[in-house]
Scaffold this motif. Structure first.
Motif, PDB file in Angstrom:
ATOM      1  N   SER A  51      57.584  93.688 -21.106  1.00  0.00           N
ATOM      2  CA  SER A  51      58.859  94.328 -20.767  1.00  0.00           C
ATOM      3  C   SER A  51      58.685  95.842 -20.630  1.00  0.00           C
ATOM      4  CB  SER A  51      59.912  94.031 -21.839  1.00  0.00           C
ATOM      5  OG  SER A  51      59.489  94.518 -23.097  1.00  0.00           O
ATOM      6  N   ARG A  52      57.463  96.328 -20.845  1.00  0.00           N
ATOM      7  CA  ARG A  52      57.205  97.757 -20.703  1.00  0.00           C
ATOM      8  C   ARG A  52      55.754  97.999 -20.314  1.00  0.00           C
ATOM      9  NH1 ARG A  52      57.900 101.950 -25.631  1.00  0.00           N
ATOM     10  NH2 ARG A  52      56.212 100.702 -26.495  1.00  0.00           N
ATOM     11  N   VAL A  53      55.579  98.820 -19.283  1.00  0.00           N
ATOM     12  CA  VAL A  53      54.250  99.272 -18.878  1.00  0.00           C
ATOM     13  C   VAL A  53      54.271 100.786 -18.954  1.00  0.00           C
ATOM     14  CG1 VAL A  53      52.544  99.337 -17.033  1.00  0.00           C
ATOM     15  CG2 VAL A  53      53.973  97.302 -17.323  1.00  0.00           C
ATOM     16  N   SER A  54      53.198 101.369 -19.452  1.00  0.00           N
ATOM     17  CA  SER A  54      53.181 102.822 -19.609  1.00  0.00           C
ATOM     18  C   SER A  54      51.755 103.341 -19.568  1.00  0.00           C
ATOM     19  CB  SER A  54      53.841 103.217 -20.932  1.00  0.00           C
ATOM     20  OG  SER A  54      53.289 102.506 -22.010  1.00  0.00           O
ATOM     21  N   PHE A  55      51.655 104.657 -19.378  1.00  0.00           N
ATOM     22  CA  PHE A  55      50.376 105.306 -19.596  1.00  0.00           C
ATOM     23  C   PHE A  55      50.558 106.246 -20.767  1.00  0.00           C
ATOM     24  CE2 PHE A  55      52.432 108.061 -16.499  1.00  0.00           C
ATOM     25  CZ  PHE A  55      52.104 109.350 -16.880  1.00  0.00           C
ATOM     26  N   LEU A  56      49.499 106.410 -21.523  1.00  0.00           N
ATOM     27  CA  LEU A  56      49.541 107.198 -22.744  1.00  0.00           C
ATOM     28  C   LEU A  56      48.401 108.186 -22.745  1.00  0.00           C
ATOM     29  CD1 LEU A  56      50.106 103.957 -23.578  1.00  0.00           C
ATOM     30  CD2 LEU A  56      50.699 105.071 -25.692  1.00  0.00           C
ATOM     31  N   PHE A  57      48.597 109.256 -23.481  1.00  0.00           N
ATOM     32  CA  PHE A  57      47.508 110.181 -23.737  1.00  0.00           C
ATOM     33  C   PHE A  57      47.744 110.865 -25.068  1.00  0.00           C
ATOM     34  CE2 PHE A  57      50.500 112.262 -20.878  1.00  0.00           C
ATOM     35  CZ  PHE A  57      50.810 113.444 -21.536  1.00  0.00           C
ATOM     36  N   ILE A  58      46.668 111.399 -25.620  1.00  0.00           N
ATOM     37  CA  ILE A  58      46.750 112.099 -26.898  1.00  0.00           C
ATOM     38  C   ILE A  58      46.483 113.567 -26.633  1.00  0.00           C
ATOM     39  CG2 ILE A  58      45.761 112.352 -29.191  1.00  0.00           C
ATOM     40  CD1 ILE A  58      45.162 109.348 -29.110  1.00  0.00           C
ATOM     41  N   ALA A  59      47.503 114.386 -26.883  1.00  0.00           N
ATOM     42  CA  ALA A  59      47.405 115.836 -26.686  1.00  0.00           C
ATOM     43  C   ALA A  59      47.631 116.510 -28.028  1.00  0.00           C
ATOM     44  CB  ALA A  59      48.454 116.310 -25.684  1.00  0.00           C
TER      45      ALA A  59
ATOM     46  N   ILE B   5      55.733  94.215 -12.920  1.00  0.00           N
ATOM     47  CA  ILE B   5      54.642  94.554 -13.848  1.00  0.00           C
ATOM     48  C   ILE B   5      53.452  95.125 -13.085  1.00  0.00           C
ATOM     49  CG2 ILE B   5      53.013  93.638 -15.544  1.00  0.00           C
ATOM     50  CD1 ILE B   5      55.886  93.805 -16.557  1.00  0.00           C
ATOM     51  N   LEU B   6      53.079  94.488 -11.975  1.00  0.00           N
ATOM     52  CA  LEU B   6      51.930  94.958 -11.211  1.00  0.00           C
ATOM     53  C   LEU B   6      52.168  96.358 -10.641  1.00  0.00           C
ATOM     54  CD1 LEU B   6      50.939  91.644  -9.397  1.00  0.00           C
ATOM     55  CD2 LEU B   6      49.852  92.707 -11.391  1.00  0.00           C
ATOM     56  N   THR B   7      53.391  96.635 -10.191  1.00  0.00           N
ATOM     57  CA  THR B   7      53.709  97.975  -9.699  1.00  0.00           C
ATOM     58  C   THR B   7      53.638  98.995 -10.830  1.00  0.00           C
ATOM     59  OG1 THR B   7      55.124  97.062  -7.965  1.00  0.00           O
ATOM     60  CG2 THR B   7      55.462  99.373  -8.542  1.00  0.00           C
ATOM     61  N   GLY B   8      54.169  98.629 -12.006  1.00  0.00           N
ATOM     62  CA  GLY B   8      54.092  99.520 -13.166  1.00  0.00           C
ATOM     63  C   GLY B   8      52.663  99.811 -13.565  1.00  0.00           C
ATOM     64  N   ILE B   9      51.813  98.780 -13.550  1.00  0.00           N
ATOM     65  CA  ILE B   9      50.400  98.962 -13.889  1.00  0.00           C
ATOM     66  C   ILE B   9      49.717  99.848 -12.855  1.00  0.00           C
ATOM     67  CG2 ILE B   9      48.181  97.766 -14.080  1.00  0.00           C
ATOM     68  CD1 ILE B   9      49.738  95.410 -15.363  1.00  0.00           C
TER      69      ILE B   9
ATOM     70  N   PHE C 225      57.359 101.330 -16.183  1.00  0.00           N
ATOM     71  CA  PHE C 225      58.290 100.223 -15.979  1.00  0.00           C
ATOM     72  C   PHE C 225      58.852  99.812 -17.324  1.00  0.00           C
ATOM     73  CE2 PHE C 225      59.057  95.623 -16.203  1.00  0.00           C
ATOM     74  CZ  PHE C 225      60.100  95.527 -15.295  1.00  0.00           C
ATOM     75  N   THR C 226      60.162  99.635 -17.392  1.00  0.00           N
ATOM     76  CA  THR C 226      60.816  99.092 -18.587  1.00  0.00           C
ATOM     77  C   THR C 226      61.892  98.117 -18.143  1.00  0.00           C
ATOM     78  OG1 THR C 226      62.403 100.911 -18.675  1.00  0.00           O
ATOM     79  CG2 THR C 226      60.430 101.112 -20.047  1.00  0.00           C
ATOM     80  N   SER C 227      62.134  97.158 -18.993  1.00  0.00           N
ATOM     81  CA  SER C 227      63.154  96.153 -18.713  1.00  0.00           C
ATOM     82  C   SER C 227      63.676  95.610 -20.033  1.00  0.00           C
ATOM     83  CB  SER C 227      62.556  95.010 -17.880  1.00  0.00           C
ATOM     84  OG  SER C 227      63.501  93.986 -17.682  1.00  0.00           O
ATOM     85  N   ASN C 228      64.869  95.043 -19.990  1.00  0.00           N
ATOM     86  CA  ASN C 228      65.396  94.425 -21.206  1.00  0.00           C
ATOM     87  C   ASN C 228      65.006  92.953 -21.295  1.00  0.00           C
ATOM     88  OD1 ASN C 228      66.989  93.500 -19.171  1.00  0.00           O
ATOM     89  ND2 ASN C 228      68.944  93.983 -20.140  1.00  0.00           N
ATOM     90  N   LYS C 229      64.213  92.482 -20.339  1.00  0.00           N
ATOM     91  CA  LYS C 229      63.682  91.127 -20.428  1.00  0.00           C
ATOM     92  C   LYS C 229      62.175  91.160 -20.173  1.00  0.00           C
ATOM     93  CE  LYS C 229      63.951  89.131 -15.871  1.00  0.00           C
ATOM     94  NZ  LYS C 229      64.404  87.986 -15.124  1.00  0.00           N
TER      95      LYS C 229
ATOM     96  N   MET D 282      53.154  88.509 -16.230  1.00  0.00           N
ATOM     97  CA  MET D 282      52.163  89.548 -15.950  1.00  0.00           C
ATOM     98  C   MET D 282      51.807  89.626 -14.463  1.00  0.00           C
ATOM     99  SD  MET D 282      51.897  91.060 -18.747  1.00  0.00           S
ATOM    100  CE  MET D 282      50.617  92.223 -18.348  1.00  0.00           C
ATOM    101  N   ASP D 283      52.069  88.570 -13.695  1.00  0.00           N
ATOM    102  CA  ASP D 283      51.775  88.608 -12.266  1.00  0.00           C
ATOM    103  C   ASP D 283      53.010  88.956 -11.413  1.00  0.00           C
ATOM    104  OD1 ASP D 283      53.164  86.261 -12.628  1.00  0.00           O
ATOM    105  OD2 ASP D 283      51.717  84.980 -11.595  1.00  0.00           O
ATOM    106  N   SER D 284      54.101  89.365 -12.060  1.00  0.00           N
ATOM    107  CA  SER D 284      55.302  89.730 -11.299  1.00  0.00           C
ATOM    108  C   SER D 284      55.096  91.083 -10.609  1.00  0.00           C
ATOM    109  CB  SER D 284      56.529  89.792 -12.207  1.00  0.00           C
ATOM    110  OG  SER D 284      56.512  90.964 -12.973  1.00  0.00           O
ATOM    111  N   ASP D 285      55.800  91.289  -9.526  1.00  0.00           N
ATOM    112  CA  ASP D 285      55.676  92.547  -8.781  1.00  0.00           C
ATOM    113  C   ASP D 285      56.072  93.749  -9.637  1.00  0.00           C
ATOM    114  OD1 ASP D 285      54.741  91.301  -6.522  1.00  0.00           O
ATOM    115  OD2 ASP D 285      56.709  91.170  -5.553  1.00  0.00           O
TER     116      ASP D 285
END
Length: 195
Positions: A142-150, A173-177, A160-164, A168-171
């Motif tokens: 329900s969430r895709v993100s990039f992270l870094f440590i500063a 999620i793939l767009t968020g990745i 990408f975030t969603s309440n549902k 993993m093969d949905s458009d």
């Protein structure tokens, strides 16, 4: 360059964001019931007006303020010679990257009146989190993100975030990745993790 340590939250702003509208609701409700004990339009206005305004502030006002501050920060960075090659905004943070000068600017939702400009050498690591939960056919996110440590502070920017939960093969999620992968590559090209 800035030598300040990154802080994602201004506690005073957070408290004002939540408590000032609540105080206004209670103050107007108290005034309306004490001044107009028999009811009437004035009392209804004093009871409902601040409540509606507070909800509008919580739903839309903070976001509008954050967007306006992002535009102001972009103008300030331009005036200082910062080359805004890549900008990514999520609901919680705006990341602006200057790969030529190896700098990154950060503006956080809960600290909108302060932004940070740091060299990418102060960022130790950047990676993608696809948010995968479950296994097999139940795997999803329900969430895709990039992270870094500063400066030892973990910064998460959602692509990408969603309440549902989505497969993993949905458009979605793939767009968020894809967005997260691209931003991690941009950060690495700007010198992140080179140390």
């Amino acid at each position: 360059m800035e030598n300040r340590k990154i802080k994602k939250i201004n506690v005073l702003y957070l408290l004002c964001y939540i408590l000032v509208p609540l105080a206004l609701i209670f103050l107007c409700a108290w005034f309306g019931t004490s001044r107009f004990p028999d009811g009437g339009n004035q009392r209804s206005f004093l009871l409902m007006g601040p409540f509606i305004l507070s909800v509008l502030w919580w739903v839309f006002g903070g976001r509008q303020l954050f967007r306006a501050r992002t535009k102001t920060v972009e103008r300030e960075l331009d005036a200082k010679g910062f080359l805004r090659e890549y900008t990514f905004s999520s609901g919680s943070c705006t990341v602006i990257i200057d790969t030529q000068h190896q700098q990154i600017a950060l503006l956080f939702f809960w600290k909108p009146f302060t932004y940070f400009v740091i060299p990418t050498s102060r960022i130790s690591r950047a990676w993608v989190d696809d948010g995968r939960m479950g296994s097999g056919f139940m795997a999803g996110s329900s969430r895709v993100s990039f992270l870094f440590i500063a400066d030892g502070v973990k910064v998460r920017i959602n692509t990408f975030t969603s309440n549902k939960r989505w497969r993993m093969d949905s458009d979605h999620i793939l767009t968020g990745i894809s967005k997260a992968d691209r931003m991690v590559r941009v950060l690495q090209n700007a010198g992140v993790g080179a140390n």
